[in-house]
Design a protein around this motif. Structure first.
Motif, mmCIF file in Angstrom:
data_model
loop_
_atom_site.group_PDB
_atom_site.id
_atom_site.type_symbol
_atom_site.label_atom_id
_atom_site.label_comp_id
_atom_site.label_asym_id
_atom_site.label_seq_id
_atom_site.Cartn_x
_atom_site.Cartn_y
_atom_site.Cartn_z
ATOM 1 N N GLY A 182 4.596 -8.828 -2.877
ATOM 2 C CA GLY A 182 4.094 -9.340 -1.619
ATOM 3 C C GLY A 182 3.631 -8.215 -0.713
ATOM 4 O O GLY A 182 3.928 -7.045 -0.946
ATOM 5 N N ALA A 183 2.906 -8.587 0.348
ATOM 6 C CA ALA A 183 2.354 -7.589 1.264
ATOM 7 C C ALA A 183 3.275 -7.283 2.433
ATOM 8 O O ALA A 183 3.061 -6.301 3.146
ATOM 9 N N SER A 184 4.316 -8.091 2.642
ATOM 10 C CA SER A 184 5.144 -7.915 3.833
ATOM 11 C C SER A 184 5.907 -6.596 3.822
ATOM 12 O O SER A 184 6.241 -6.059 4.884
ATOM 13 N N GLY A 185 6.192 -6.061 2.646
ATOM 14 C CA GLY A 185 6.917 -4.800 2.552
ATOM 15 C C GLY A 185 6.040 -3.582 2.744
ATOM 16 O O GLY A 185 6.542 -2.454 2.756
ATOM 17 N N ALA A 186 4.736 -3.800 2.884
ATOM 18 C CA ALA A 186 3.810 -2.697 3.159
ATOM 19 C C ALA A 186 3.236 -2.792 4.568
ATOM 20 O O ALA A 186 3.034 -1.792 5.233
ATOM 21 N N TRP A 187 2.897 -3.990 5.006
ATOM 22 C CA TRP A 187 2.416 -4.304 6.351
ATOM 23 C C TRP A 187 1.365 -3.281 6.809
ATOM 24 O O TRP A 187 0.373 -3.080 6.122
ATOM 25 N N ALA A 188 1.583 -2.635 7.942
ATOM 26 C CA ALA A 188 0.565 -1.754 8.514
ATOM 27 C C ALA A 188 0.361 -0.469 7.727
ATOM 28 O O ALA A 188 -0.601 0.261 7.972
ATOM 29 N N SER A 189 1.238 -0.187 6.776
ATOM 30 C CA SER A 189 1.068 1.028 5.976
ATOM 31 C C SER A 189 0.271 0.782 4.706
ATOM 32 O O SER A 189 -0.149 1.730 4.049
ATOM 33 N N GLY A 190 0.041 -0.493 4.329
ATOM 34 C CA GLY A 190 -0.693 -0.713 3.080
ATOM 35 C C GLY A 190 -0.869 -2.147 2.658
ATOM 36 O O GLY A 190 -1.159 -2.402 1.494
ATOM 37 N N GLY A 191 -0.720 -3.118 3.558
ATOM 38 C CA GLY A 191 -0.733 -4.516 3.156
ATOM 39 C C GLY A 191 -2.062 -5.230 3.232
ATOM 40 O O GLY A 191 -2.164 -6.389 2.823
ATOM 41 N N ILE A 192 -3.103 -4.588 3.730
ATOM 42 C CA ILE A 192 -4.371 -5.280 3.956
ATOM 43 C C ILE A 192 -5.059 -5.634 2.644
ATOM 44 O O ILE A 192 -5.044 -4.871 1.674
ATOM 45 N N VAL A 193 -5.674 -6.816 2.629
ATOM 46 C CA VAL A 193 -6.517 -7.286 1.528
ATOM 47 C C VAL A 193 -7.950 -7.332 2.045
ATOM 48 O O VAL A 193 -8.206 -7.841 3.146
ATOM 49 N N SER A 194 -8.884 -6.797 1.270
ATOM 50 C CA SER A 194 -10.279 -6.775 1.692
ATOM 51 C C SER A 194 -11.173 -6.897 0.463
ATOM 52 O O SER A 194 -10.703 -7.225 -0.633
ATOM 53 N N THR A 195 -12.455 -6.646 0.632
ATOM 54 C CA THR A 195 -13.425 -6.636 -0.462
ATOM 55 C C THR A 195 -14.170 -5.309 -0.428
ATOM 56 O O THR A 195 -14.213 -4.633 0.614
ATOM 57 N N PRO A 196 -14.799 -4.898 -1.529
ATOM 58 C CA PRO A 196 -15.615 -3.685 -1.467
ATOM 59 C C PRO A 196 -16.685 -3.744 -0.384
ATOM 60 O O PRO A 196 -16.936 -2.745 0.305
ATOM 61 N N ASP A 197 -17.311 -4.902 -0.201
ATOM 62 C CA ASP A 197 -18.323 -5.037 0.847
ATOM 63 C C ASP A 197 -17.750 -4.783 2.233
ATOM 64 O O ASP A 197 -18.332 -4.052 3.041
ATOM 65 N N ASP A 198 -16.606 -5.411 2.537
ATOM 66 C CA ASP A 198 -15.997 -5.213 3.855
ATOM 67 C C ASP A 198 -15.465 -3.790 4.021
ATOM 68 O O ASP A 198 -15.565 -3.204 5.103
ATOM 69 N N LEU A 199 -14.901 -3.240 2.951
ATOM 70 C CA LEU A 199 -14.322 -1.901 3.048
ATOM 71 C C LEU A 199 -15.397 -0.851 3.316
ATOM 72 O O LEU A 199 -15.198 0.069 4.122
ATOM 73 N N VAL A 200 -16.538 -0.996 2.666
ATOM 74 C CA VAL A 200 -17.609 -0.022 2.882
ATOM 75 C C VAL A 200 -18.197 -0.180 4.286
ATOM 76 O O VAL A 200 -18.596 0.796 4.925
ATOM 77 N N ARG A 201 -18.227 -1.413 4.793
ATOM 78 C CA ARG A 201 -18.691 -1.645 6.161
ATOM 79 C C ARG A 201 -17.711 -1.041 7.170
ATOM 80 O O ARG A 201 -18.107 -0.389 8.133
ATOM 81 N N PHE A 202 -16.409 -1.297 6.946
ATOM 82 C CA PHE A 202 -15.398 -0.739 7.836
ATOM 83 C C PHE A 202 -15.496 0.772 7.905
ATOM 84 O O PHE A 202 -15.500 1.362 8.994
ATOM 85 N N MET A 203 -15.565 1.428 6.745
ATOM 86 C CA MET A 203 -15.496 2.879 6.758
ATOM 87 C C MET A 203 -16.736 3.498 7.368
ATOM 88 O O MET A 203 -16.664 4.579 7.972
ATOM 89 N N GLY A 204 -17.885 2.827 7.267
ATOM 90 C CA GLY A 204 -19.051 3.336 7.973
ATOM 91 C C GLY A 204 -18.814 3.380 9.471
ATOM 92 O O GLY A 204 -19.122 4.376 10.142
ATOM 93 N N GLY A 205 -18.242 2.301 10.011
ATOM 94 C CA GLY A 205 -17.964 2.258 11.438
ATOM 95 C C GLY A 205 -16.841 3.188 11.853
ATOM 96 O O GLY A 205 -16.932 3.876 12.883
ATOM 97 N N TYR A 206 -15.780 3.234 11.042
ATOM 98 C CA TYR A 206 -14.610 4.037 11.394
ATOM 99 C C TYR A 206 -14.900 5.533 11.268
ATOM 100 O O TYR A 206 -14.625 6.316 12.179
ATOM 101 N N ALA A 207 -15.459 5.949 10.145
ATOM 102 C CA ALA A 207 -15.766 7.360 9.945
ATOM 103 C C ALA A 207 -16.808 7.848 10.939
ATOM 104 O O ALA A 207 -16.804 9.015 11.348
ATOM 105 N N GLY A 208 -17.703 6.953 11.342
ATOM 106 C CA GLY A 208 -18.748 7.327 12.286
ATOM 107 C C GLY A 208 -18.325 7.279 13.737
ATOM 108 O O GLY A 208 -19.137 7.565 14.625
ATOM 109 N N GLY A 209 -17.077 6.900 14.029
ATOM 110 C CA GLY A 209 -16.582 6.901 15.391
ATOM 111 C C GLY A 209 -17.058 5.752 16.248
ATOM 112 O O GLY A 209 -16.986 5.807 17.484
ATOM 113 N N ARG A 210 -17.487 4.673 15.614
ATOM 114 C CA ARG A 210 -18.061 3.556 16.370
ATOM 115 C C ARG A 210 -17.032 2.840 17.249
ATOM 116 O O ARG A 210 -17.396 2.243 18.264
#
Length: 385
Positions: A257-285
């Motif tokens: 389950g994800a509850s034992g990871a929570w904010a340290s590693g519990g997120i579920v995503s997709t490659p599409d969303d992950l690549v979108r997130f990292m563009g915004g996050y790495a770019g300081g948006r």
């Protein structure tokens, strides 16, 4: 630093389809096409290893344009290829999300990087009180890692689907002192990002899951990303495997389950969303220039597992200095999955690289060395003229 644009061809998708279907790829033309064919060959060789993952997918983004390379299958026993819209566990890449929440609150004036645990979370052990948000974000806090505690591991082994009270995970190490003086050295700890989320909740009065939605998901238009408590994954999903040759790969997608990871590693995503997130996050948006400068203050320290090139730790972000240039991002590994997500400093380009087995230094050091080498090739493609 200003980086030049990549020339990523539609040939990538053709080569990927050829790999999945067992067709011979068209002959490389020259230059970039030849490089694309080499990238595809490296993925094919990775899944062909006896200890290799059953599947791998890499999504390279330039603005609104995406190219996908993949090899192997999304589920053993099927011929379905990995797809950018498949869900997956992103493991410790989720630490970038908790960092995005905390830094977003710092940018809004609700939190300070030098706020201490004693100030924001006085119920935690007094011996931890001097630890600051900054030290949690760059893993120089000295907090003992709850996920290494014998009690936590005993519970997981007895009941992998056990539902933890995620906000009480630090109780597993509450009787332990700090492992070193805060700020004096680097040591990657899952406890750090649990404390980050708790500080964010205390400062905002909102639950962490709601903060993810308002501070991260909505601004970056992430529609397939969530933080579950249970063990099930949204369909369709990339199946994750334990690979222990000569035994057949064991599907462990829903083993934990994800509850034992929570904010340290519990997120579920997709490659599409992950690549979108990292563009915004790495770019300081998501933050202003002042907080961004603080985030990009680095100390020696590798992500877990180590990413390509030289690794240095900033505030919930790593700098990967490769032979072709610098990218910012995060890695992660958990049962069945290993992740790399990086973006250019201006956020115009990003890469999500996902494999469907757990690869790390302690369990598969030779495979990790090859994986990091392949990842560096993909970073070079991302940064290429």
């Amino acid at each position: 630093m200003q980086l030049t644009r990549p020339r990523l061809r539609p040939l990538l998708a053709v080569l990927a389809a050829a790999s999945v279907l067992g067709l011979a790829p068209a002959p490389a033309q020259a230059g970039q096409a030849h490089d694309d064919a080499r990238l595809q060959r490296r993925l094919d060789e990775l899944v062909a290893r006896a200890d290799g993952p059953p599947g791998v997918i890499a999504v390279l983004r330039h603005g609104s344009h995406r190219e996908t390379l993949r090899a192997g299958v999304a589920e053993v026993g099927s011929d379905r290829p990995p797809r950018p819209t498949d869900h997956m566990r992103i493991a410790s890449a989720a630490k970038a999300f908790s960092g995005a929440v905390a830094l977003g609150l710092v940018d809004r004036g609700l939190l300070g990087l030098d706020d201490t645990l004693a100030e924001r979370l006085p119920a935690l052990p007094a011996a931890w009180g001097a630890v600051t948000l900054r030290q949690l974000l760059n893993h120089t806090s000295g907090l003992p890692d709850y996920s290494s505690s014998s009690e936590f591991r005993t519970i997981i082994q007895a009941d992998p689907h056990h539902v933890f009270e995620s906000r009480c995970l630090l109780d597993f190490v509450a009787g332990q002192p700090l492992e070193f003086t805060p700020g004096s050295q680097y040591a990657y700890s899952n406890s750090d990002n649990i404390a980050v989320a708790l500080m964010a909740e205390a400062a905002s009065g909102s639950r962490y899951e709601e903060l993810l939605r308002t501070v991260v998901y909505r601004p970056l238009d992430l529609r397939q990303t969530s933080l579950p408590q249970g063990y099930r994954l949204p369909r369709p999903y990339l199946h994750g495997y334990a690979v222990r040759p000569p035994a057949a790969p064991e599907d462990v997608s829903t083993q934990f389950g994800a509850s034992g990871a929570w904010a340290s590693g519990g997120i579920v995503s997709t490659p599409d969303d992950l690549v979108r997130f990292m563009g915004g996050y790495a770019g300081g948006r998501l933050i202003g220039p002042a907080v961004r400068r603080q985030q990009l203050t680095f100390v020696d320290g590798a992500s877990e597992p180590a990413g390509p090139g030289r690794n240095e730790a900033g505030l919930a972000i790593f700098r990967y200095t490769t032979r072709c240039g610098v990218v910012y991002g995060h890695t992660g590994n958990t049962a069945g999955y290993t992740q790399l997500a990086v973006g250019t400093p201006d956020g115009s380009r990003s890469l999500a690289f996902s494999v469907t087995s757990q690869v790390n230094q302690s369990g598969t050091p030779e495979l990790l060395a090859e994986l990091r080498d392949i990842q560096e090739d993909f970073v070079c493609a991302l940064l290429a003229d």
